[in-house]
Design a protein around this motif. Structure first.
Motif, PDB file in Angstrom:
ATOM      1  N   LEU A 227       0.570  -1.247  -0.311  1.00 58.81           N
ATOM      2  CA  LEU A 227      -0.550   0.147   0.234  1.00 58.81           C
ATOM      3  C   LEU A 227       0.587   1.097  -0.232  1.00 58.81           C
ATOM      4  O   LEU A 227       0.267   2.485  -0.545  1.00 58.81           O
ATOM      5  CB  LEU A 227      -0.935   0.347   1.495  1.00 58.81           C
TER       6      LEU A 227
ATOM      7  N   TYR B 264       2.135   1.686  -3.176  1.00 59.83           N
ATOM      8  CA  TYR B 264       0.996   2.370  -4.309  1.00 59.83           C
ATOM      9  C   TYR B 264       0.681   3.601  -3.734  1.00 59.83           C
ATOM     10  O   TYR B 264       0.111   4.518  -4.866  1.00 59.83           O
ATOM     11  CB  TYR B 264      -1.136   1.560  -3.869  1.00 59.83           C
ATOM     12  N   LEU B 265       0.652   4.099  -2.605  1.00 58.52           N
ATOM     13  CA  LEU B 265       0.394   5.241  -2.932  1.00 58.52           C
ATOM     14  C   LEU B 265       1.693   6.380  -2.938  1.00 58.52           C
ATOM     15  O   LEU B 265       1.834   7.400  -3.293  1.00 58.52           O
ATOM     16  CB  LEU B 265       0.694   5.649  -0.975  1.00 58.52           C
TER      17      LEU B 265
ATOM     18  N   TYR C 152       0.324   9.370  -6.070  1.00 59.40           N
ATOM     19  CA  TYR C 152       0.304  10.262  -4.984  1.00 59.40           C
ATOM     20  C   TYR C 152       1.780  11.208  -4.282  1.00 59.40           C
ATOM     21  O   TYR C 152       1.366  11.951  -3.831  1.00 59.40           O
ATOM     22  CB  TYR C 152      -1.148   9.985  -3.506  1.00 59.40           C
TER      23      TYR C 152
ATOM     24  N   MET D 107       2.414   9.680  -1.941  1.00 65.93           N
ATOM     25  CA  MET D 107       2.568   9.987  -0.500  1.00 65.93           C
ATOM     26  C   MET D 107       2.791   8.895   0.313  1.00 65.93           C
ATOM     27  O   MET D 107       1.979   8.916   1.221  1.00 65.93           O
ATOM     28  CB  MET D 107       0.495   9.755  -0.726  1.00 65.93           C
TER      29      MET D 107
ATOM     30  N   ALA E 196       3.021  10.542   4.313  1.00 69.26           N
ATOM     31  CA  ALA E 196       1.885  10.688   5.118  1.00 69.26           C
ATOM     32  C   ALA E 196       0.933   9.097   5.174  1.00 69.26           C
ATOM     33  O   ALA E 196       0.522   8.855   6.534  1.00 69.26           O
ATOM     34  CB  ALA E 196       0.308  10.794   4.242  1.00 69.26           C
TER      35      ALA E 196
ATOM     36  N   LEU F  45       0.533   6.907   9.101  1.00 66.33           N
ATOM     37  CA  LEU F  45      -0.841   6.195   9.167  1.00 66.33           C
ATOM     38  C   LEU F  45      -0.174   4.851   9.246  1.00 66.33           C
ATOM     39  O   LEU F  45      -0.871   4.753  10.131  1.00 66.33           O
ATOM     40  CB  LEU F  45      -1.275   6.099   7.792  1.00 66.33           C
TER      41      LEU F  45
ATOM     42  N   ALA G 208      -3.779   2.742  10.727  1.00 65.00           N
ATOM     43  CA  ALA G 208      -4.064   2.872  10.046  1.00 65.00           C
ATOM     44  C   ALA G 208      -4.943   1.863   8.756  1.00 65.00           C
ATOM     45  O   ALA G 208      -5.713   2.113   8.166  1.00 65.00           O
ATOM     46  CB  ALA G 208      -4.641   4.343   9.099  1.00 65.00           C
TER      47      ALA G 208
ATOM     48  N   PHE H 232      -6.366  -0.825   9.442  1.00 67.31           N
ATOM     49  CA  PHE H 232      -7.742  -0.712   9.147  1.00 67.31           C
ATOM     50  C   PHE H 232      -8.141  -0.661   7.731  1.00 67.31           C
ATOM     51  O   PHE H 232      -9.271  -1.027   6.972  1.00 67.31           O
ATOM     52  CB  PHE H 232      -7.455   0.849   9.603  1.00 67.31           C
ATOM     53  N   ALA H 233      -7.341  -0.177   7.026  1.00 66.66           N
ATOM     54  CA  ALA H 233      -7.944  -0.056   4.960  1.00 66.66           C
ATOM     55  C   ALA H 233      -7.758  -0.771   4.444  1.00 66.66           C
ATOM     56  O   ALA H 233      -8.423  -1.428   3.670  1.00 66.66           O
ATOM     57  CB  ALA H 233      -7.208   0.938   4.048  1.00 66.66           C
TER      58      ALA H 233
ATOM     59  N   ALA I  99     -11.645  -2.417   2.633  1.00 66.66           N
ATOM     60  CA  ALA I  99     -12.033  -3.262   1.800  1.00 66.66           C
ATOM     61  C   ALA I  99     -11.313  -4.883   1.343  1.00 66.66           C
ATOM     62  O   ALA I  99     -10.188  -4.520   1.202  1.00 66.66           O
ATOM     63  CB  ALA I  99     -11.203  -2.382   0.524  1.00 66.66           C
TER      64      ALA I  99
ATOM     65  N   LEU J 158      -9.576  -4.415  -1.380  1.00 71.49           N
ATOM     66  CA  LEU J 158      -7.675  -3.555  -1.645  1.00 71.49           C
ATOM     67  C   LEU J 158      -6.427  -4.318  -1.486  1.00 71.49           C
ATOM     68  O   LEU J 158      -5.538  -4.465  -2.216  1.00 71.49           O
ATOM     69  CB  LEU J 158      -7.817  -2.632  -0.537  1.00 71.49           C
TER      70      LEU J 158
ATOM     71  N   PRO K 192      -9.360   6.138  -8.089  1.00 70.53           N
ATOM     72  CA  PRO K 192      -8.794   4.929  -8.132  1.00 70.53           C
ATOM     73  C   PRO K 192      -8.531   3.466  -8.266  1.00 70.53           C
ATOM     74  O   PRO K 192      -7.940   2.823  -8.091  1.00 70.53           O
ATOM     75  CB  PRO K 192      -8.282   6.125  -7.162  1.00 70.53           C
ATOM     76  N   ILE K 193      -9.037   3.108  -6.759  1.00 69.15           N
ATOM     77  CA  ILE K 193      -8.996   1.644  -6.866  1.00 69.15           C
ATOM     78  C   ILE K 193      -9.807   0.972  -7.878  1.00 69.15           C
ATOM     79  O   ILE K 193      -8.681   0.018  -8.277  1.00 69.15           O
ATOM     80  CB  ILE K 193      -8.981   1.273  -5.399  1.00 69.15           C
TER      81      ILE K 193
END
Lengths: 376, 330
Positions: free
Chosen positions: B89, B92-93, B97, B99, B102, B106, B111, B114-115, B119, B122, B177-178
Motif C-alpha cells: 500500500l 502504491y501511495l 500520489y 504520499m 503520509a 498512518l 490505519a 484498517f484500510a 476493503a 484492496l 482510483p482503486i
C-alpha cells in the motif's frame, strides 16, 4: 506418549463442544465427521458444523445438500447425527434480520459495503462460524455435542483471532471517524482534521473513492443502533470457547510444516487457558514391527537385486524398507513435538490406502481415533 | 543477460496455486530455478506472510526487499520477495500520489491495517498489483528488470477470487482510483503474459479441487497453465504383480524362497509383505484413476517425484531440472 482417549472425551456428557483445528490439508474435516459418527454411535446427539467439505465427504454422510441448516445423517444410532455446512453470507444476513426491524434490515442488506463485508471480508467466515456455533449451542438446542471444523485459513490461529478483529474493527475508532458525518455530527470532521486525522480520510478516499466511505458510514450508522456492539458478541462466543465443556483437538499430519503450525496453536491455547484435549497425528505410516532393521531389509533387497533372482521378493522388501524409513522420519518429528509439549495427549491415526467414501470409512477412522492401544 | 528472446512463449508471470499440503511453495521455488536456467533473472514472490521461501532456501526471513536467494545452472539468478499488504500500500501511495510519508504516518496509527481490512479486495489488488509492477518494471536500458516472475499464490480454494481483483473491487467501488488500478492489474493477469499453474497430489480431494479450480479460473477468463503432480512415487510392483496381488494369487512360496535366500524368512514378515503389497496396489490403482481424471482435463501435466530424503536446496535443483525438461518452460 500420553494417549488421547477419544471415547472418554466423546462419551463424557460434560463435553459439549469439540473444535477441530490445524493447518490446511491435514484432514480436519474428515476427522470432525469421523468424531461425529463415533460420538453418535456412543449415544450422543451430535451436530457437525463443517465449513467447506469436499463433495465426497458430504456424500459419505449421505448428504446431498448442505445449506446452513443441520441435516440428519441416517444410519447412525443409538444417538443421532446431523451435519451442516456454513453459509457465511446467509448466517450474517440472519444475524441482521434477527436484530433489526424489517425496514432497517433491508437497508443494511442492500448496502454495498455490507455486501462486500458479508461475502468476502477476511475473517467473516471465522466470525460467522463462531456465531453459528453460538446459535447451535443454545439451551433449547436438540444437540448435546457440537463438533466444529474450522475454516481453511492461512493460519489456524485466525479462528481465534478473526472474530475479535472483526468486532474491534467495527467498534473501532477509525470506523467512528468515518461514520461521524453520517451521524449528523458535521463538526466532528473538523475536530478530527484539527487532530491530524483529516489526512486519514483523505488517503482513504483517494484509494477507495468517496462513495465507498459514504457507504461504510451509512452501514455502520444503521447497524450501530440495532445491535449493541459486534465486539460484545465476539467476546461472548470467545468466552464460550474457554468453558470446560469445550475441547480443542489439534489435527496435524506427521510433516514438519503441519507440526510447526500445530505447535503454534497448542502454545496459543495453553497461554489463553483454552481447553486442549490433544493432538491427532493424522495419516501416519504404519509398519508391522519385525525383528529385522531397515538396514538389514535394504541390504537383503540389494543382495536379491544383484543376484537377479527373486525380483518380486526384492520389490516387496524395498517397499517394506521404504515404509520403515518413512515411519522412522515421522516418529522423529512426532518425538520432537512431544518433547516440546510433553503434557499434550496424542493419538496417531494410520494413513488409509483409499479415500473415504461412506459411513463405514468414517467409522473406521473413528475406531482408529479411539484406539488408545495403538503403539505406533 | 536480461532477455527472454529464446522463450517463444510470452508468459512472464507464473502464478502457482494448489490445495494446502500439496507443496505449492516447493514447486514455485523449483519453477523459479528452472526459469532462471541459462542466464535468466527471475523473481519469486510470496504473499501470505509465511516466510516459506526463506525456509526452503535456508536464508534469513525475507524483508520487503528483493533479495538474491539462488543461482541457476548457466548463470541465472533467483531473487525473492515477501510482499505484505502494508508495504504494498505504501508503494502504491508513493507511485500514484507521492504520499509515502503520509502513508507511513498512518501505518503507525494502525490505519493501513484498517484500510486493507475495510476493503476486502484492496489487499489482493495491492498484492497482485505489486507482482504486475515487477512484471512491467524496466531497467535503464529498457530491458525487463526480470525475465520471469513466479508468484507463490493463495491456495486453489481462493485463487480465482485473489486474481480476479477487478470483480472484487467493483463490488466495492464502481469508479475511483482503486478501480482503475484494479483494471490495469487485470489487463495483465487476464492476458497471455500470465499463466496459472495448479499443484496437486494424486489423491481424490486435491485432484477434485484442482479440477474445480481449473473450471473456476476458466469461467472467469483467467489463463490456466500446467498441472504439477507432486510427490509421485513410482510403483514398486509392475502391472502383472499388482494384478496378482489384487486377485490374491501372489505366490507365497516364491516370496518365501526369496526371503530364505537372504536369511529373513519368517511367517510374520511374509504376512507383512503381503499386506503391504495389497495396500500398495490399492494406492497405485487410486493414483492411476486420479491421474486419468487430470489427463482428461487436457492440460500439460508435470510429474514431480517424491524426494525421499525431504526437500532441501539440492532437491529443489533436482525438481527444477525435471521442470526444465518438461513442456512448461518451453
Amino acid at each position: 506418549m500420553t494417549s488421547l482417549d477419544i471415547d472418554a472425551l466423546l462419551s463424557n456428557t460434560d463435553t459439549e463442544i469439540i473444535i477441530c483445528t490445524g493447518a490446511g490439508g491435514v484432514g480436519k474435516t474428515t476427522t470432525a465427521a469421523a468424531l461425529g459418527v463415533r460420538a453418535a454411535e456412543l449415544g450422543r446427539n451430535v451436530c457437525v458444523l463443517t465449513i467447506d467439505p469436499a463433495r465426497r465427504l458430504a456424500q459419505a454422510m449421505g448428504l446431498t445438500e448442505l445449506d446452513n441448516t443441520p441435516r440428519p445423517v441416517s444410519g447412525v444410532s443409538p444417538g443421532s447425527l446431523n451435519a451442516m455446512m456454513l453459509d457465511m453470507k446467509r448466517t450474517f444476513d440472519e444475524v441482521v434480520e434477527a436484530h433489526a426491524d424489517p425496514e432497517r434490515s433491508k437497508q443494511i442488506l442492500e448496502n454495498p459495503f455490507y455486501q462486500a463485508l458479508s461475502s468476502s471480508f477476511a475473517g467473516t467466515q471465522e466470525y460467522m462460524a463462531m456465531e453459528k456455533l453460538g446459535q447451535l449451542h443454545q439451551d433449547d438446542s436438540p444437540w448435546d455435542l457440537i463438533i466444529v471444523d474450522t475454516p481453511p485459513s492461512r493460519s489456524a490461529l485466525d479462528f481465534l483471532d478473526a472474530p475479535a478483529r472483526l468486532g474491534s474493527f467495527l467498534d473501532g475508532r477509525f470506523i467512528r471517524i468515518l461514520t461521524a458525518p453520517a451521524r449528523g455530527a458535521g463538526s466532528a470532521i473538523g475536530r478530527i482534521a484539527a487532530l491530524g486525522f483529516g489526512i486519514f480520510t483523505n488517503v482513504l478516499s483517494k484509494i477507495l473513492g468517496a462513495q465507498v466511505l459514504s457507504d461504510i458510514g451509512t452501514f455502520v450508522a444503521a447497524i450501530d443502533t440495532t445491535f449493541g456492539g459486534f465486539r460484545e458478541r465476539a467476546d461472548a462466543t470467545y468466552e464460550l470457547l474457554k468453558k470446560p465443556g469445550t475441547a480443542f483437538i489439534v489435527v496435524a499430519a506427521p510433516e514438519r510444516d503441519a507440526l510447526r503450525e500445530a505447535s503454534f496453536f497448542v502454545e496459543r491455547l495453553q497461554s489463553e487457558s483454552m481447553p486442549l484435549a490433544g493432538l491427532v497425528l493424522n495419516r501416519v505410516q504404519e509398519v508391522e514391527a519385525g525383528s529385522a532393521t531397515e538396514e538389514q531389509i535394504t541390504a537383503a533387497a540389494q543382495r536379491l537385486r544383484a543376484s537377479g533372482e527373486f525380483e518380486l521378493t526384492a520389490s516387496l522388501l524395498e517397499l517394506h524398507a521404504q515404509r520403515m524409513a518413512l515411519k522412522e522420519r515421522q516418529k522423529h518429528l512426532a518425538a520432537r513435538f512431544e518433547s516440546a509439549h510433553p503434557t499434550v495427549p496424542i493419538i496417531a491415526v494410520p494413513a488409509m490406502a483409499e479415500d473415504i467414501h461412506d459411513l463405514d470409512g468414517l467409522r473406521q477412522i473413528g475406531a482408529e481415533l479411539a484406539d488408545k492401544n495403538n503403539d505406533w | 543477460m536480461h532477455s527472454n528472446q529464446d522463450s517463444p512463449s510470452e508468459v512472464v508471470l507464473h502464478v502457482v496455486s494448489g490445495k494446502g499440503g500439496t507443496g505449492k511453495t516447493t514447486v514455485a521455488a523449483a519453477l523459479a530455478i528452472s526459469l532462471a536456467t541459462n542466464g535468466h533473472r527471475v523473481l519469486l514472490m510470496e504473499v501470505e506472510g509465511r516466510q516459506g521461501i526463506a525456509q526452503l532456501f535456508d536464508v534469513a526471513p525475507l524483508a520487503y526487499e528483493e533479495t538474491k536467494v539462488a543461482v541457476a545452472p548457466g548463470g541465472g539468478e533467483v531473487w525473492a520477495l515477501a510482499v505484505d499488504s502494508e508495504d504494498a500500500l505504501l508503494d502504491y501511495l508513493e507511485m500514484f500520489y507521492k504520499m509515502r510519508r503520509a502513508g507511513s504516518a498512518l501505518g503507525k496509527m494502525g490505519a493501513i491495517e484498517f484500510a486493507t481490512t475495510i476493503a476486502p479486495g484492496l489487499r489482493d489488488v495491492l498484492l497482485t498489483g505489486k507482482a504486475i509492477e515487477v512484471v512491467k518494471r524496466k531497467e535503464k536500458n529498457a530491458a525487463n528488470a526480470y525475465d520471469f516472475v513466479v508468484l507463490d499464490a493463495p491456495p486453489t480454494g481462493r485463487i480465482t477470487r485473489f486474481l480476479n481483483v477487478n470483480s472484487e473491487v467493483s463490488g466495492l467501488a464502481k469508479v475511483g482510483p482503486i478501480k482503475s488500478h484494479a483494471d490495469s492489474v487485470m489487463s495483465v493477469i487476464a492476458s497471455p503474459l500470465t499463466t496459472v499453474h495448479l499443484v496437486t497430489l494424486l489423491e481424490e480431494m486435491p485432484v477434485q479441487e484442482t479440477l474445480d479450480g481449473i473450471a473456476d479460473l476458466e469461467a472467469n477468463g483467467l489463463p490456466v497453465g500446467s498441472i504439477f503432480v507432486n510427490l509421485m512415487r513410482p510403483p514398486k510392483l509392475d502391472a502383472n504383480q499388482r494384478k496378482a496381488v489384487a486377485e490374491h494369487s501372489l505366490s507365497t512360496s516364491d516370496i518365501e524362497r526369496g526371503l530364505e535366500a537372504v536369511g529373513l524368512n519368517s511367517p510374520e514378515l511374509i504376512a507383512s509383505l503381503e499386506r503391504e503389497a495389497l495396500d500398495h496396489t490399492q494406492r497405485v490403482d487410486l493414483e492411476a484413476r486420479e491421474l486419468q481424471r487430470l489427463e482428461d482435463a487436457q492440460r500439460t501435466i508435470v510429474r514431480l517425484p517424491l524426494i525421499p530424503a525431504g526437500i532441501d536446496l539440492g532437491a529443489l535443483y533436482e525438481l527444477a531440472e525435471i521442470i526444465t525438461n518438461s513442456e512448461v518452460t518451453k
